[in-house]
Write a protein that holds these residues in place. Structure first.
Motif, PDB file in Angstrom:
ATOM      1  N   GLU A 191      -1.259   5.960 -11.964  1.00  0.00           N
ATOM      2  CA  GLU A 191      -1.822   6.232 -13.351  1.00  0.00           C
ATOM      3  C   GLU A 191      -3.012   7.169 -13.195  1.00  0.00           C
ATOM      4  N   ALA A 192      -3.896   6.812 -12.171  1.00  0.00           N
ATOM      5  CA  ALA A 192      -4.983   7.591 -11.777  1.00  0.00           C
ATOM      6  C   ALA A 192      -5.443   7.452 -10.373  1.00  0.00           C
ATOM      7  N   MET A 193      -6.170   8.316  -9.660  1.00  0.00           N
ATOM      8  CA  MET A 193      -6.807   7.993  -8.551  1.00  0.00           C
ATOM      9  C   MET A 193      -7.999   8.730  -8.375  1.00  0.00           C
ATOM     10  N   VAL A 194      -8.905   7.842  -7.796  1.00  0.00           N
ATOM     11  CA  VAL A 194     -10.158   8.347  -7.542  1.00  0.00           C
ATOM     12  C   VAL A 194     -10.325   8.965  -6.007  1.00  0.00           C
ATOM     13  N   LEU A 195     -10.417  10.144  -5.775  1.00  0.00           N
ATOM     14  CA  LEU A 195     -10.182  10.587  -4.279  1.00  0.00           C
ATOM     15  C   LEU A 195     -11.619  10.985  -3.719  1.00  0.00           C
ATOM     16  N   ARG A 196     -11.729  10.652  -2.428  1.00  0.00           N
ATOM     17  CA  ARG A 196     -12.741  11.067  -1.653  1.00  0.00           C
ATOM     18  C   ARG A 196     -12.210  11.874  -0.421  1.00  0.00           C
ATOM     19  N   ALA A 197     -12.778  13.041  -0.279  1.00  0.00           N
ATOM     20  CA  ALA A 197     -12.488  13.934   0.959  1.00  0.00           C
ATOM     21  C   ALA A 197     -13.664  14.166   1.834  1.00  0.00           C
ATOM     22  N   GLN A 198     -13.703  13.862   2.976  1.00  0.00           N
ATOM     23  CA  GLN A 198     -14.347  14.198   4.035  1.00  0.00           C
ATOM     24  C   GLN A 198     -13.950  15.382   4.651  1.00  0.00           C
ATOM     25  N   ILE A 199     -14.632  16.470   4.681  1.00  0.00           N
ATOM     26  CA  ILE A 199     -14.174  17.742   5.390  1.00  0.00           C
ATOM     27  C   ILE A 199     -14.837  18.029   6.727  1.00  0.00           C
ATOM     28  N   ARG A 200     -14.084  18.142   7.525  1.00  0.00           N
ATOM     29  CA  ARG A 200     -14.926  18.458   9.061  1.00  0.00           C
ATOM     30  C   ARG A 200     -14.387  19.542   9.730  1.00  0.00           C
ATOM     31  N   ILE A 201     -15.141  20.108  10.477  1.00  0.00           N
ATOM     32  CA  ILE A 201     -14.645  21.382  11.141  1.00  0.00           C
ATOM     33  C   ILE A 201     -14.483  20.947  12.579  1.00  0.00           C
TER      34      ILE A 201
ATOM     35  N   VAL B  49      -6.702   3.973  -1.257  1.00  0.00           N
ATOM     36  CA  VAL B  49      -6.057   5.295  -0.675  1.00  0.00           C
ATOM     37  C   VAL B  49      -5.958   4.770   0.988  1.00  0.00           C
ATOM     38  N   PRO B  50      -4.719   4.723   1.872  1.00  0.00           N
ATOM     39  CA  PRO B  50      -4.859   4.325   3.165  1.00  0.00           C
ATOM     40  C   PRO B  50      -5.718   5.122   3.819  1.00  0.00           C
ATOM     41  N   TRP B  51      -6.540   4.437   4.946  1.00  0.00           N
ATOM     42  CA  TRP B  51      -7.392   4.990   5.771  1.00  0.00           C
ATOM     43  C   TRP B  51      -6.708   6.309   6.538  1.00  0.00           C
ATOM     44  N   SER B  52      -5.522   6.160   6.847  1.00  0.00           N
ATOM     45  CA  SER B  52      -4.975   7.228   7.773  1.00  0.00           C
ATOM     46  C   SER B  52      -4.691   8.334   7.042  1.00  0.00           C
ATOM     47  N   SER B  53      -4.971   8.569   5.754  1.00  0.00           N
ATOM     48  CA  SER B  53      -4.569   9.814   5.141  1.00  0.00           C
ATOM     49  C   SER B  53      -5.514  10.903   5.607  1.00  0.00           C
ATOM     50  N   GLU B  54      -4.806  11.819   6.099  1.00  0.00           N
ATOM     51  CA  GLU B  54      -5.523  13.008   6.439  1.00  0.00           C
ATOM     52  C   GLU B  54      -4.514  14.080   6.393  1.00  0.00           C
ATOM     53  N   ALA B  55      -5.438  15.461   6.485  1.00  0.00           N
ATOM     54  CA  ALA B  55      -4.488  16.691   6.585  1.00  0.00           C
ATOM     55  C   ALA B  55      -5.134  17.604   7.422  1.00  0.00           C
ATOM     56  N   ALA B  56      -4.621  18.678   8.200  1.00  0.00           N
ATOM     57  CA  ALA B  56      -5.080  19.640   9.148  1.00  0.00           C
ATOM     58  C   ALA B  56      -4.948  20.810   8.352  1.00  0.00           C
TER      59      ALA B  56
ATOM     60  N   GLY C 254     -10.142   6.340  -0.978  1.00  0.00           N
ATOM     61  CA  GLY C 254     -10.360   6.195  -2.271  1.00  0.00           C
ATOM     62  C   GLY C 254      -9.616   5.202  -2.880  1.00  0.00           C
ATOM     63  N   ALA C 255      -9.613   5.275  -4.156  1.00  0.00           N
ATOM     64  CA  ALA C 255      -8.748   4.126  -4.988  1.00  0.00           C
ATOM     65  C   ALA C 255      -7.655   4.507  -5.990  1.00  0.00           C
TER      66      ALA C 255
ATOM     67  N   MET D  77       1.088  -1.211   0.058  1.00  0.00           N
ATOM     68  CA  MET D  77       0.037  -0.020   0.199  1.00  0.00           C
ATOM     69  C   MET D  77       0.895   1.214   0.176  1.00  0.00           C
ATOM     70  N   SER D  78       0.751   2.267  -0.740  1.00  0.00           N
ATOM     71  CA  SER D  78       1.209   3.426  -1.096  1.00  0.00           C
ATOM     72  C   SER D  78       1.372   4.349   0.247  1.00  0.00           C
ATOM     73  N   ALA D  79       2.540   4.948   0.437  1.00  0.00           N
ATOM     74  CA  ALA D  79       2.608   5.790   1.700  1.00  0.00           C
ATOM     75  C   ALA D  79       2.314   7.251   1.082  1.00  0.00           C
ATOM     76  N   LEU D  80       1.202   7.521   0.603  1.00  0.00           N
ATOM     77  CA  LEU D  80       0.623   8.881   0.257  1.00  0.00           C
ATOM     78  C   LEU D  80       0.808   9.877   1.242  1.00  0.00           C
ATOM     79  N   THR D  81       1.027  10.949   0.877  1.00  0.00           N
ATOM     80  CA  THR D  81       0.963  12.392   2.046  1.00  0.00           C
ATOM     81  C   THR D  81       0.286  13.176   1.396  1.00  0.00           C
ATOM     82  N   PHE D  82      -0.688  13.911   2.195  1.00  0.00           N
ATOM     83  CA  PHE D  82      -1.433  14.975   1.809  1.00  0.00           C
ATOM     84  C   PHE D  82      -1.024  16.125   2.691  1.00  0.00           C
TER      85      PHE D  82
END
Length: 207
Positions: free
Chosen positions: A35-45, A144-151, A129-130, A1-6
């Motif tokens: 090659e491609a990525m389908v990304l979902r972002a949940q945005i929370r306050i 996309v790893p479930w641990s992927s997040e950004a503040a 995402g995928a 699994m890729s170590a993506l960073t955001f």
């Protein structure tokens, strides 16, 4: 699994938009070609990550109850779920996540943001995402790893700019048809020449 960073690096009001939106500038880093990525972002306050002055505390009572209870009632607010497709990249790529805004005061996020006078809004992005890659038999897919997040701490001014871009200095309040009919009747009898003048008479002119 890729170590993506955001990383969310900035925010600005969307220009020339039919409806208000805030664009979050986001950097994605991948250590391997994608090659491609389908990304979902949940945005929370995350309202518990900032301080509030006296006026803000008063206006937030309807959301979080009185401040003496905020230890248990000050909780995360869901803002938006955004999906987007990212084309092929390797290393760093930059994308824009456009979050729609509304002046619907039945929306909790709107009531929260409108109650604040200044400062920054703590926002958290949760990604899923995928990921699609080249493989000997065609394409391979991984999540996309479930641990992927950004503040990110968004200046409140950005939200006001997004609202003004579409509504100017006006605000929208949704009421039932029955309430609107009663207000129209009262306005006709009172001689008020505008809705602002009518509300001034009902509430008392501001001092």
């Amino acid at each position: 699994m890729s170590a993506l960073t955001f990383a969310v690096t900035g925010a600005h009001a969307k220009r020339n938009a039919a409806a208000p939106a805030i664009v979050f500038d986001t950097q994605v880093t991948a250590p391997e070609p994608i090659e491609a990525m389908v990304l979902r972002a949940q945005i929370r306050i995350e309202p518990q990550w900032r301080e509030y002055d006296g006026a803000e505390k008063t206006l937030l009572v309807d959301l979080f109850d009185t401040p003496d209870r905020w230890g248990t009632t000050l909780h995360t607010l869901s803002w938006a779920d955004i999906s987007l497709t990212i084309p092929a990249f390797y290393g760093d790529t930059h994308l824009e996540i456009a979050v729609p805004c509304t002046y619907d005061f039945d929306a909790v996020a709107t009531r929260y943001l409108n109650a604040l006078g200044s400062g920054e809004i703590p926002v958290r992005f949760l990604f899923s995402g995928a990921i699609f890659r080249n493989a000997p038999a065609g394409f391979s897919t991984e999540r996309v790893p479930w641990s992927s997040e950004a503040a990110y701490r968004m200046p409140l001014q950005v939200w006001h700019e997004a609202m003004r871009a579409c509504y100017g200095d006006d605000a929208l309040i949704r009421v039932t048809r029955e309430t609107l009919n009663r207000l129209q009747h009262y306005r006709a009898l009172s001689g008020a020449t505008s809705w602002d003048q009518l509300f001034d008479r009902l509430l008392g002119a501001p001092t």
